[in-house]
Design a protein around this motif. Sequence first.
Motif, mmCIF file in Angstrom:
data_model
loop_
_atom_site.group_PDB
_atom_site.id
_atom_site.type_symbol
_atom_site.label_atom_id
_atom_site.label_comp_id
_atom_site.label_asym_id
_atom_site.label_seq_id
_atom_site.Cartn_x
_atom_site.Cartn_y
_atom_site.Cartn_z
ATOM 1 N N ARG B 62 29.681 110.282 39.826
ATOM 2 C CA ARG B 62 28.391 110.564 40.490
ATOM 3 C C ARG B 62 27.922 109.372 41.317
ATOM 4 N N VAL B 63 28.371 108.180 40.939
ATOM 5 C CA VAL B 63 28.002 106.964 41.682
ATOM 6 C C VAL B 63 29.272 106.163 41.947
ATOM 7 N N VAL B 64 29.376 105.610 43.151
ATOM 8 C CA VAL B 64 30.577 104.862 43.531
ATOM 9 C C VAL B 64 30.368 103.371 43.221
ATOM 10 N N GLU B 65 31.354 102.765 42.575
ATOM 11 C CA GLU B 65 31.268 101.339 42.240
ATOM 12 C C GLU B 65 32.061 100.537 43.279
ATOM 13 N N ALA B 66 31.511 99.419 43.711
ATOM 14 C CA ALA B 66 32.228 98.570 44.680
ATOM 15 C C ALA B 66 32.180 97.113 44.214
ATOM 16 N N THR B 67 33.174 96.356 44.615
ATOM 17 C CA THR B 67 33.269 94.954 44.205
ATOM 18 C C THR B 67 33.426 94.053 45.427
ATOM 19 N N ALA B 68 32.845 92.882 45.332
ATOM 20 C CA ALA B 68 33.007 91.898 46.417
ATOM 21 C C ALA B 68 34.072 90.889 46.006
ATOM 22 N N THR B 69 34.604 90.190 46.981
ATOM 23 C CA THR B 69 35.525 89.101 46.653
ATOM 24 C C THR B 69 34.708 87.813 46.527
ATOM 25 N N THR B 70 35.300 86.805 45.908
ATOM 26 C CA THR B 70 34.578 85.531 45.779
ATOM 27 C C THR B 70 34.316 84.926 47.175
ATOM 28 N N GLY B 71 35.229 85.165 48.097
ATOM 29 C CA GLY B 71 35.062 84.669 49.473
ATOM 30 C C GLY B 71 33.850 85.306 50.134
ATOM 31 N N GLU B 72 33.678 86.615 49.923
ATOM 32 C CA GLU B 72 32.520 87.310 50.507
ATOM 33 C C GLU B 72 31.214 86.802 49.896
ATOM 34 N N MET B 73 31.256 86.531 48.587
ATOM 35 C CA MET B 73 30.051 86.003 47.928
ATOM 36 C C MET B 73 29.722 84.608 48.449
ATOM 37 N N GLN B 74 30.759 83.834 48.671
ATOM 38 C CA GLN B 74 30.541 82.492 49.199
ATOM 39 C C GLN B 74 29.924 82.569 50.599
ATOM 40 N N ASP B 75 30.397 83.539 51.394
ATOM 41 C CA ASP B 75 29.877 83.701 52.743
ATOM 42 C C ASP B 75 28.379 84.033 52.702
ATOM 43 N N VAL B 76 27.981 84.913 51.774
ATOM 44 C CA VAL B 76 26.557 85.260 51.628
ATOM 45 C C VAL B 76 25.752 84.019 51.262
ATOM 46 N N LEU B 77 26.251 83.253 50.295
ATOM 47 C CA LEU B 77 25.524 82.049 49.869
ATOM 48 C C LEU B 77 25.358 81.061 51.016
ATOM 49 N N ARG B 78 26.403 80.894 51.794
ATOM 50 C CA ARG B 78 26.351 79.927 52.903
ATOM 51 C C ARG B 78 25.318 80.317 53.955
ATOM 52 N N ARG B 79 25.060 81.614 54.075
ATOM 53 C CA ARG B 79 24.107 82.058 55.097
ATOM 54 C C ARG B 79 22.653 81.948 54.618
ATOM 55 N N LEU B 80 22.464 81.729 53.340
ATOM 56 C CA LEU B 80 21.097 81.616 52.808
ATOM 57 C C LEU B 80 20.653 80.151 52.767
ATOM 58 N N PRO B 81 19.322 79.907 52.899
ATOM 59 C CA PRO B 81 18.829 78.532 52.757
ATOM 60 C C PRO B 81 19.169 78.010 51.359
ATOM 61 N N SER B 82 19.320 76.687 51.232
ATOM 62 C CA SER B 82 19.882 76.149 49.986
ATOM 63 C C SER B 82 19.099 76.530 48.724
ATOM 64 N N LEU B 83 17.762 76.497 48.786
ATOM 65 C CA LEU B 83 17.007 76.852 47.575
ATOM 66 C C LEU B 83 17.150 78.341 47.244
ATOM 67 N N ARG B 84 17.232 79.169 48.299
ATOM 68 C CA ARG B 84 17.353 80.612 48.068
ATOM 69 C C ARG B 84 18.725 80.966 47.464
ATOM 70 N N GLN B 85 19.708 80.131 47.732
ATOM 71 C CA GLN B 85 21.037 80.365 47.146
ATOM 72 C C GLN B 85 20.948 80.418 45.622
ATOM 73 N N GLN B 86 20.053 79.575 45.089
ATOM 74 C CA GLN B 86 19.956 79.478 43.627
ATOM 75 C C GLN B 86 18.909 80.411 43.042
ATOM 76 N N SER B 87 18.163 81.077 43.927
ATOM 77 C CA SER B 87 17.045 81.860 43.409
ATOM 78 C C SER B 87 17.374 83.347 43.282
ATOM 79 N N ILE B 88 18.602 83.692 43.641
ATOM 80 C CA ILE B 88 19.015 85.098 43.530
ATOM 81 C C ILE B 88 20.136 85.202 42.504
#
Lengths: 378, 174
Positions: B62-88
């Motif tokens: 009924r719901v589709v599960e998806a996974t990210a790679t560690t590289g994709e997660m790193q890319d998201v973190l790099r695009r966020l301001p440094s304090l926001r990286q740790q706040s999510i």
Amino acid sequence: MSRMELAERLREAREAAGLSIRDAAARLGFTNYQTLSSIEKGEREVKASELALFGKTYFCSLNKLLIGDETQPSAVHFLWRQAPTERKTEVEAFIKHRFEEYHLLEKLLGLTQDEASVIISVSPADVRTKFKVDALATKVSNLLNLGSRPAMSLQKVMEQMLRTKLLFVELSDFGSAASTVHPEFGAAIVINSEEAPWRINFTLAHELFHIITWSTFNPSELEQDEALFREIERKADRFASSLLLPETAVREELIARSTGQKLSFSDIVDVAREFGVSTQALLYRMANMQLIEWLKADELAKNDELMMIDRRVRREAGCEVPSSQRFIQLAVKCLRKGLISRGKFSELLAIDRADIDEVLEFWGLSEVEGESIEIMAS
Amino acid sequence: MKLWLLDADVIIKLLEINVFNSLADMHELHVASAVVDEVKYFRRDGVKHPVNFRDQYINSGRVVEATATTGEMQDVLRRLPSLRQQSIHSGEIESLAVLVRHEELTLCTFDAAAIRALPFLDVAERAISAERLLQTSGLTLSPCYKLDQRLSENYFSSNLNQGIQEFIFSGSLN
């Protein structure tokens, strides 16, 4: 980031947490340690879902694992009241991580250490004799406006005025309390949450002595010199006793309760409760105030009847689970202002996602900021 | 609509207000692996209801599960301001990483910090409030449920505007 870079960071994080590869593999739920070994050699990919578990097990944030530390963090030196005999590195890594998270909340809210109230500077001469330690306790009590029942407000004052970071952690056999003054996150104290409230008050006052004398006595030297450490510990106990049991207030309370210069065991227990300390702490304070002989204090501290009354009264009074009010308030404030996600909030406070609203309601705190009003400049 | 439920709170709240199953019937729901395991129970009318989200919704299709790679997660973190990286939360970082990869997904969240992160990832235009989602799906709440302020369009847009301002002033545009 290459697989090798992540592998290297994971290995470093494991070592910083003081975990062997076998221990870490077991905690991470790997059926054998070879899986973790392959990850650390860069031979096996790390799944995204595993990363969160690595962070939790190694006490480090996701961004530290994925991006690394831009600046070299300063080492944290903890001064333990009774140091853990085993797994010290792991316990300290956990505590350090919790203080870093605490400091993150301050940074998100723009609260810098410079804004914290500065406490007095203490020279070795200021604490040379027990009477000087008593005088220091009185001075600190006056400075902090602790009043005649200091235990009632000590935690709040230390957290809100001095911005001392307090954490209550189930330390069990790993030690009773530790303090540090860190160049980045400031004064911080960790206390065994399993201790009784009256013991926690005494521990807080004891650790406050270490915080205000942090620059007076080099903590590294204290760890190396057992005799010096014991001497400073005695001074810290004396400070805690004088701070929590102000002489005039204690005398007044004892006189008010005595009949013909006699006090019942129940009276002694009641006075100890009134001042938020253990019965033993009150007895020894009475001895150093020369109200009873030291031998008598020793004898009473072991008296079965007195201790039985003490246990009964304390049991009836109940015990609240201690918590750092300021840490909770900062976390809620960050949540309200959209500075942390609800997921992060539940992680920081170790509560389930579905319980966030209920927990906020229990504390009487609101997640919504509401409108702002302007205040007039005086 | 291919709908991306960003975090466990959205799922828990939609279960709580009793619209999750209707949404699952109407839309193609997607969630990140880390989020699946965070949904353990929800409260309705003061009663705690345990839910095995994986069994009930993922394994049943009924719901589709998806996974990210560690590289994709790193890319998201790099695009966020440094304090926001740790706040999510790490689960939300994975979720944002999948969202960035799948451009066809429409996102629903009411987490203020997550909404404010969207402009940094260039996915703000694909996000909708829970209130808008319910409206476009033709779902109305039972009279005993008052729409939580956090689910409202107003809350969503004010946080999104805040995120846009942060993004502009962060210098990330340069």
